[in-house]
Design a protein around this motif. Structure first.
Motif, PDB file in Angstrom:
ATOM      1  N   VAL A   1       0.822  -1.222   0.000  1.00 57.30           N
ATOM      2  CA  VAL A   1       0.000   0.000   0.000  1.00 57.30           C
ATOM      3  C   VAL A   1       0.853   1.268   0.000  1.00 57.30           C
ATOM      4  CG1 VAL A   1      -2.094  -0.904   1.104  1.00 57.30           C
ATOM      5  CG2 VAL A   1      -0.194  -0.141   2.551  1.00 57.30           C
ATOM      6  N   TRP A   2       0.222   2.339  -0.485  1.00 53.31           N
ATOM      7  CA  TRP A   2       0.735   3.697  -0.301  1.00 53.31           C
ATOM      8  C   TRP A   2       0.105   4.236   0.967  1.00 53.31           C
ATOM      9  CZ3 TRP A   2       3.980   6.215  -3.805  1.00 53.31           C
ATOM     10  CH2 TRP A   2       4.151   5.597  -5.055  1.00 53.31           C
ATOM     11  N   VAL A   3       0.839   5.014   1.726  1.00 50.61           N
ATOM     12  CA  VAL A   3       0.312   5.601   2.961  1.00 50.61           C
ATOM     13  C   VAL A   3       0.411   7.116   2.858  1.00 50.61           C
ATOM     14  CG1 VAL A   3       0.508   5.673   5.485  1.00 50.61           C
ATOM     15  CG2 VAL A   3       1.198   3.603   4.249  1.00 50.61           C
ATOM     16  N   LYS A   4      -0.745   7.778   2.980  1.00 50.85           N
ATOM     17  CA  LYS A   4      -0.757   9.245   2.914  1.00 50.85           C
ATOM     18  C   LYS A   4      -1.218   9.781   4.260  1.00 50.85           C
ATOM     19  CE  LYS A   4      -3.708  11.934   0.475  1.00 50.85           C
ATOM     20  NZ  LYS A   4      -4.519  12.253  -0.720  1.00 50.85           N
ATOM     21  N   ALA A   5      -0.337  10.510   4.934  1.00 48.37           N
ATOM     22  CA  ALA A   5      -0.661  10.979   6.290  1.00 48.37           C
ATOM     23  C   ALA A   5      -0.556  12.499   6.374  1.00 48.37           C
ATOM     24  CB  ALA A   5       0.291  10.348   7.295  1.00 48.37           C
ATOM     25  N   ARG A   6      -1.399  13.075   7.249  1.00 43.82           N
ATOM     26  CA  ARG A   6      -1.283  14.512   7.513  1.00 43.82           C
ATOM     27  C   ARG A   6      -0.123  14.732   8.471  1.00 43.82           C
ATOM     28  NH1 ARG A   6      -6.936  14.786   7.851  1.00 43.82           N
ATOM     29  NH2 ARG A   6      -6.745  14.543  10.107  1.00 43.82           N
ATOM     30  N   CYS A   7       0.529  15.858   8.264  1.00 37.79           N
ATOM     31  CA  CYS A   7       1.680  16.239   9.064  1.00 37.79           C
ATOM     32  C   CYS A   7       1.292  17.378   9.988  1.00 37.79           C
ATOM     33  CB  CYS A   7       2.695  16.839   8.104  1.00 37.79           C
ATOM     34  SG  CYS A   7       4.189  16.037   7.955  1.00 37.79           S
ATOM     35  N   ASN A   8       1.623  17.262  11.256  1.00 38.22           N
ATOM     36  CA  ASN A   8       1.548  18.412  12.137  1.00 38.22           C
ATOM     37  C   ASN A   8       2.946  19.035  12.125  1.00 38.22           C
ATOM     38  OD1 ASN A   8       1.683  20.159  14.301  1.00 38.22           O
ATOM     39  ND2 ASN A   8       0.365  18.893  15.606  1.00 38.22           N
ATOM     40  N   GLY A   9       3.104  20.021  11.264  1.00 41.03           N
ATOM     41  CA  GLY A   9       4.424  20.601  11.007  1.00 41.03           C
ATOM     42  C   GLY A   9       5.118  21.090  12.265  1.00 41.03           C
ATOM     43  N   ALA A  10       4.358  21.778  13.138  1.00 37.92           N
ATOM     44  CA  ALA A  10       4.952  22.355  14.348  1.00 37.92           C
ATOM     45  C   ALA A  10       5.473  21.253  15.268  1.00 37.92           C
ATOM     46  CB  ALA A  10       3.925  23.216  15.074  1.00 37.92           C
ATOM     47  N   GLU A  11       4.688  20.178  15.382  1.00 42.84           N
ATOM     48  CA  GLU A  11       5.086  19.050  16.228  1.00 42.84           C
ATOM     49  C   GLU A  11       6.328  18.357  15.652  1.00 42.84           C
ATOM     50  OE1 GLU A  11       5.071  17.395  19.520  1.00 42.84           O
ATOM     51  OE2 GLU A  11       3.326  18.683  19.145  1.00 42.84           O
ATOM     52  N   LEU A  12       6.333  18.228  14.333  1.00 40.73           N
ATOM     53  CA  LEU A  12       7.474  17.621  13.638  1.00 40.73           C
ATOM     54  C   LEU A  12       8.727  18.477  13.854  1.00 40.73           C
ATOM     55  CD1 LEU A  12       7.834  15.139  11.844  1.00 40.73           C
ATOM     56  CD2 LEU A  12       7.516  16.605   9.844  1.00 40.73           C
ATOM     57  N   ALA A  13       8.552  19.788  13.708  1.00 44.49           N
ATOM     58  CA  ALA A  13       9.669  20.716  13.903  1.00 44.49           C
ATOM     59  C   ALA A  13      10.179  20.640  15.338  1.00 44.49           C
ATOM     60  CB  ALA A  13       9.231  22.139  13.575  1.00 44.49           C
ATOM     61  N   ARG A  14       9.249  20.552  16.300  1.00 51.09           N
ATOM     62  CA  ARG A  14       9.648  20.476  17.716  1.00 51.09           C
ATOM     63  C   ARG A  14      10.529  19.241  17.956  1.00 51.09           C
ATOM     64  NH1 ARG A  14       7.480  22.945  21.954  1.00 51.09           N
ATOM     65  NH2 ARG A  14       5.489  23.396  20.965  1.00 51.09           N
ATOM     66  N   SER A  15      10.104  18.104  17.417  1.00 48.08           N
ATOM     67  CA  SER A  15      10.877  16.868  17.596  1.00 48.08           C
ATOM     68  C   SER A  15      12.233  16.944  16.898  1.00 48.08           C
ATOM     69  CB  SER A  15      10.102  15.669  17.051  1.00 48.08           C
ATOM     70  OG  SER A  15       8.875  15.546  17.702  1.00 48.08           O
ATOM     71  N   LEU A  16      12.257  17.540  15.725  1.00 46.94           N
ATOM     72  CA  LEU A  16      13.517  17.666  14.984  1.00 46.94           C
ATOM     73  C   LEU A  16      14.498  18.553  15.747  1.00 46.94           C
ATOM     74  CD1 LEU A  16      15.348  17.285  12.514  1.00 46.94           C
ATOM     75  CD2 LEU A  16      14.109  19.139  11.391  1.00 46.94           C
ATOM     76  N   LEU A  17      14.007  19.659  16.283  1.00 44.39           N
ATOM     77  CA  LEU A  17      14.873  20.576  17.034  1.00 44.39           C
ATOM     78  C   LEU A  17      15.418  19.900  18.292  1.00 44.39           C
ATOM     79  CD1 LEU A  17      12.634  23.730  16.564  1.00 44.39           C
ATOM     80  CD2 LEU A  17      14.940  23.438  15.612  1.00 44.39           C
ATOM     81  N   LYS A  18      14.565  19.077  18.893  1.00 39.62           N
ATOM     82  CA  LYS A  18      14.987  18.334  20.082  1.00 39.62           C
ATOM     83  C   LYS A  18      16.103  17.353  19.696  1.00 39.62           C
ATOM     84  CE  LYS A  18      12.999  15.422  23.663  1.00 39.62           C
ATOM     85  NZ  LYS A  18      11.849  14.535  23.917  1.00 39.62           N
ATOM     86  N   HIS A  19      15.901  16.665  18.574  1.00 37.12           N
ATOM     87  CA  HIS A  19      16.915  15.733  18.072  1.00 37.12           C
ATOM     88  C   HIS A  19      18.230  16.462  17.786  1.00 37.12           C
ATOM     89  CE1 HIS A  19      18.979  12.933  15.428  1.00 37.12           C
ATOM     90  NE2 HIS A  19      18.984  13.866  14.491  1.00 37.12           N
TER      91      HIS A  19
END
Ligand SMILES: [Mn+2]
Length: 282
Positions: A173-191
């Protein structure tokens, strides 16, 4: 952004540029199987045949392999020394530009590739300003969050359904998901160990000059159809259990709404959301 039905391949077009993306070839997985006493003929000719047809039909100017070109990790095995250079020589004759974004199985890949193949960093590249491509085993570079669409592989997504007669059906299957950009950015900055983040959107702008735009994540099915996959609709329990199923930092970050992600078969058939499909999971 267009899946090429019914294949696990994407065609991205801008002006005269036509970029075909495929992922998870895992060339040489048969050799790994042979180590365990199971002998399967090389599947590389079949993979090459499929790519040849796709190139003929879609006339890409660029072919991007989004990681996991080869199967074995770190050490390149004998089988691959023959298969991989041949494979890329032949593709190089059919398409102007061939590019590779390395995955977790691509250690020591460089000496196996012809010089004409361009190798990008494994934290990804921005294509056409709005599409971020990375394999998915690592965090993307901050600038990829400027892209509306993020595209990864690595997961080998499949659906597993138990039908009323008790047969088990599995499909890619293909998987198409919505992104919560701010949450993604928060995790990336933490990383990235960036301290004192109050507003991740502002921090991303201040630190990296990146304007957050990511709203969608697409997980591509593996191009090598002989491989096993990860069941997307497997039942899971507990808080955030779904995201914890994955070994991809992005998918574990809660910046991706995986429960409501939509699943599509290779022929384009829309199946429903992951949550809905869990009810028919085996
Ligand atoms: Mn991978």
């Amino acid at each position: 952004m267009m899946p090429i039905r019914p294949f696990s391949a994407l065609l991205l077009r801008r002006g005269s540029k036509r970029v075909m993306v495929i992922v998870d070839l895992h060339i040489g997985w048969e050799a790994a199987l042979a180590e365990r006493g199971i002998h399967v003929p090389s599947q590389t000719p079949k993979i090459l045949e499929k790519i040849t047809q796709l190139i003929k039909n879609n006339k890409p100017t660029t072919l991007v392999v989004l990681g996991d070109v080869k199967h074995t990790i770190a050490k390149a095995e004998m089988e691959e020394w023959r298969d991989i250079p041949d494979f890329f020589e032949k593709i190089g004759e059919m398409v102007q530009e061939v590019q590779v974004i390395p995955g977790n199985h691509d250690g020591n890949l460089t000496p196996l590739l012809p010089e004409s193949v361009e190798i990008f960093p494994s934290n990804g590249v921005v294509l056409f300003g709005d599409t971020g491509l990375f394999h998915g085993h690592t965090w993307p570079a901050p600038e990829l969050l400027e892209c509306q669409n993020l595209i990864i592989g690595h997961v080998h997504p499949i659906i597993v359904v138990r039908d009323p007669l008790g047969f088990r059906i599995t499909r890619q299957v293909w998987v198409k998901a919505r992104c919560n950009g701010a949450e993604l950015a928060r995790s990336l900055l933490k990383h990235l160990k960036i301290k004192g983040v109050k507003n991740p959107v502002d921090s991303l702008r201040d630190r990296f000059d990146v304007e957050l735009r990511s709203t969608q994540l697409l997980i591509m099915p593996s191009f090598n159809e002989f491989l096993g996959g990860k069941s997307m609709n497997r039942k899971s329990r507990g808080k955030n259990a779904t995201s914890k199923m994955f070994i991809s930092p992005v998918l574990r970050s809660e910046g991706i709404d995986i429960n409501n992600a939509e699943l599509y078969l290779l022929d384009g058939t829309f199946l429903g959301s992951i949550t809905q499909l869990r009810t028919v999971s085996s």
